[in-house]
Design a protein around this motif. Structure first.
Motif, PDB file in Angstrom:
ATOM      1  N   CYS A 119       4.464   7.411   8.740  1.00  0.00           N
ATOM      2  CA  CYS A 119       3.022   7.333   9.061  1.00  0.00           C
ATOM      3  C   CYS A 119       2.784   8.141  10.332  1.00  0.00           C
ATOM      4  O   CYS A 119       2.490   7.600  11.412  1.00  0.00           O
ATOM      5  CB  CYS A 119       2.587   5.884   9.228  1.00  0.00           C
ATOM      6  SG  CYS A 119       2.636   4.936   7.694  1.00  0.00           S
TER       7      CYS A 119
ATOM      8  N   PHE B 224       3.443   0.083   4.141  1.00  0.00           N
ATOM      9  CA  PHE B 224       2.580   1.245   4.357  1.00  0.00           C
ATOM     10  C   PHE B 224       3.387   2.546   4.383  1.00  0.00           C
ATOM     11  O   PHE B 224       2.916   3.545   4.916  1.00  0.00           O
ATOM     12  CB  PHE B 224       1.811   1.085   5.666  1.00  0.00           C
ATOM     13  CG  PHE B 224       0.863  -0.093   5.679  1.00  0.00           C
ATOM     14  CD1 PHE B 224      -0.426   0.014   5.183  1.00  0.00           C
ATOM     15  CD2 PHE B 224       1.278  -1.321   6.175  1.00  0.00           C
ATOM     16  CE1 PHE B 224      -1.290  -1.074   5.188  1.00  0.00           C
ATOM     17  CE2 PHE B 224       0.423  -2.415   6.191  1.00  0.00           C
ATOM     18  CZ  PHE B 224      -0.865  -2.297   5.691  1.00  0.00           C
TER      19      PHE B 224
ATOM     20  N   CYS C 270       2.022   6.425   4.059  1.00  0.00           N
ATOM     21  CA  CYS C 270       0.552   6.486   4.191  1.00  0.00           C
ATOM     22  C   CYS C 270       0.266   7.516   5.273  1.00  0.00           C
ATOM     23  O   CYS C 270      -0.140   7.197   6.403  1.00  0.00           O
ATOM     24  CB  CYS C 270      -0.023   5.114   4.535  1.00  0.00           C
ATOM     25  SG  CYS C 270       0.112   3.911   3.193  1.00  0.00           S
TER      26      CYS C 270
ATOM     27  N   PHE D  87       0.847  -1.205   0.000  1.00  0.00           N
ATOM     28  CA  PHE D  87       0.000   0.000   0.000  1.00  0.00           C
ATOM     29  C   PHE D  87       0.888   1.263   0.000  1.00  0.00           C
ATOM     30  O   PHE D  87       0.485   2.305   0.506  1.00  0.00           O
ATOM     31  CB  PHE D  87      -0.924  -0.017   1.211  1.00  0.00           C
ATOM     32  CG  PHE D  87      -1.840  -1.218   1.249  1.00  0.00           C
ATOM     33  CD1 PHE D  87      -3.007  -1.255   0.519  1.00  0.00           C
ATOM     34  CD2 PHE D  87      -1.489  -2.344   1.985  1.00  0.00           C
ATOM     35  CE1 PHE D  87      -3.834  -2.379   0.531  1.00  0.00           C
ATOM     36  CE2 PHE D  87      -2.311  -3.470   2.014  1.00  0.00           C
ATOM     37  CZ  PHE D  87      -3.480  -3.486   1.283  1.00  0.00           C
TER      38      PHE D  87
ATOM     39  N   PHE E 208       6.275   1.245   8.074  1.00  0.00           N
ATOM     40  CA  PHE E 208       5.370   2.335   8.459  1.00  0.00           C
ATOM     41  C   PHE E 208       6.111   3.675   8.479  1.00  0.00           C
ATOM     42  O   PHE E 208       5.695   4.606   9.174  1.00  0.00           O
ATOM     43  CB  PHE E 208       4.749   2.041   9.828  1.00  0.00           C
ATOM     44  CG  PHE E 208       3.867   0.813   9.835  1.00  0.00           C
ATOM     45  CD1 PHE E 208       2.540   0.885   9.465  1.00  0.00           C
ATOM     46  CD2 PHE E 208       4.384  -0.417  10.211  1.00  0.00           C
ATOM     47  CE1 PHE E 208       1.729  -0.249   9.457  1.00  0.00           C
ATOM     48  CE2 PHE E 208       3.585  -1.559  10.218  1.00  0.00           C
ATOM     49  CZ  PHE E 208       2.258  -1.471   9.834  1.00  0.00           C
TER      50      PHE E 208
END
Length: 358
Positions: free
Chosen positions: A297, A270, A273, A246, A294
């Motif tokens: 994030c 991610f 994101c 993603f 991550f």
């Protein structure tokens, strides 16, 4: 004498094989074909004018006539119409079963909708890749068993809703990569695997809906879908979230729950994101979190619990400034910069006795 008979025998076979190919004129075009299989059916292998001179519609016949007999067209051969840039349309015949590798690759002038007839079972590798004037919709039959990798890659003007047929179990790698005008994808409950880069850079999507049947989300499967603006729900049966799955979906909002079925979160899964907000709930089966998984994030907030994670890789949570506390019970190794820039973390962090490297 035996040698002469053998030579004559093999010459007869060779002549018979040669005679199984030819040309046939229908729909204003002289088609090249070969007969194969048992019983014999026709494979269209091209046409006689050639890619540099052909214009108009590729209206492929349902049958060809050979030696006074009629044979059904059941296959479009590999590379049959590759680079037919001046073809303006395509009509596939009823009765066709296989659309071969690169068969319509870079048919950049073919426009409008695409009807895959009922009975087609297989669309092979890059069959329609770079047909960038196709606008859709694509009508898939439920007889379709397999769409090979890159089949519709870079069909950049396909628009609207894409309905994946329920006869498929896998969406192969790069199948719809760069189909930037698709606004919705309906994935049926028959699908178990979404392949690497399957929907990479489908920037027209506003929502990602993954059915409960899916167990594997491949690397880059929904990466760079920049305009997804609804929360992501990862279903309970998913076990693997691949690298960059993603990646950079920077408008995807809401809290994120990694279900208990997931064991591995890939590198950059991610990353960036940045609109994720609220808590990150980590499932009990996750044991490894990839590098930069991550990264940035910053909207993730609150306490982060990693109950069964044993490895957190390089920069996995770097710049997650909203995280306020961290707990772990089975951690063995935390790689360099894994929590660098997590300026919101406060209080004591208790490292378990299982920790080997920090």
């Amino acid at each position: 004498m035996k040698k002469i008979y053998l030579i004559l025998f093999f010459m007869t076979i060779a002549i018979g094989i040669y005679a199984q190919s030819g040309t046939y004129t229908a729909n204003g075009v002289t088609w090249k074909y070969k007969l194969e299989g048992s019983p014999l059916t026709a494979t269209i292998t091209g046409e006689t004018i050639g890619k540099d001179n052909f214009t108009g519609v590729l209206n492929i016949p349902t049958n060809i006539e050979h030696g006074g007999n009629s044979y059904s067209v059941t296959k479009i051969g590999d590379y049959a119409f590759e680079n037919y840039e001046q073809a303006t349309g395509l009509v596939l015949p009823v009765g066709i079963k296989i659309i071969g590798t690169y068969s319509f690759y870079r048919c950049g002038g073919v426009r409008g909708a695409l009807n895959i007839p009922n009975g087609v079972t297989e669309i092979d590798f890059s069959a329609f890749a770079y047909c960038d004037k196709l606008t859709g919709p694509i009508n898939f039959p439920n007889t379709l068993i397999e769409i090979e990798a890159q089949a519709f890659q870079s069909c950049t003007n396909l628009e609207g809703v894409l309905n994946i047929p329920s006869s498929l179990t896998t969406i192969k790698g790069n199948t719809f990569q760069f189909c930037r005008k698709l606004t919705k994808i309906n994935i049926p409950n028959s699908i178990t695997t979404i392949g690497d880069m399957a929907f990479w850079d489908c920037i027209g999507l506003s929502k990602i809906e993954i059915p409960s049947s899916v167990t594997t989300i491949g690397s880059g499967a929904f990466g760079y879908c920049l305009n997804v603006n609804t929360p992501l729900i990862i279903p309970e049966n998913v076990t693997t979230i691949g690298d960059m799955a993603f990646y950079k979906n920077s408008n995807m909002p809401g809290a994120l729950t990694i279900p208990n079925s997931v064991t591995t979160i890939g590198n950059k899964a991610f990353q960036d994101c940045t609109s994720l907000s609220g808590p990150l709930t980590m499932g009990n089966s996750v044991t490894s979190i990839g590098s930069e998984a991550f990264l940035n994030c910053s909207g993730l907030t609150g306490a982060l619990s990693l109950p069964n994670v044993t490895l957190v890789n390089y920069q996995a949570f770097m710049n997650c400034t909203g995280l306020t506390s961290l707990s772990m019970s089975k951690m063995e190794r935390i790689e360099v910069e894994a929590f660098r820039g997590c300026t919101g973390l406060s209080g004591n962090i208790n490292f378990p006795s299982s920790m080997r490297e920090l």
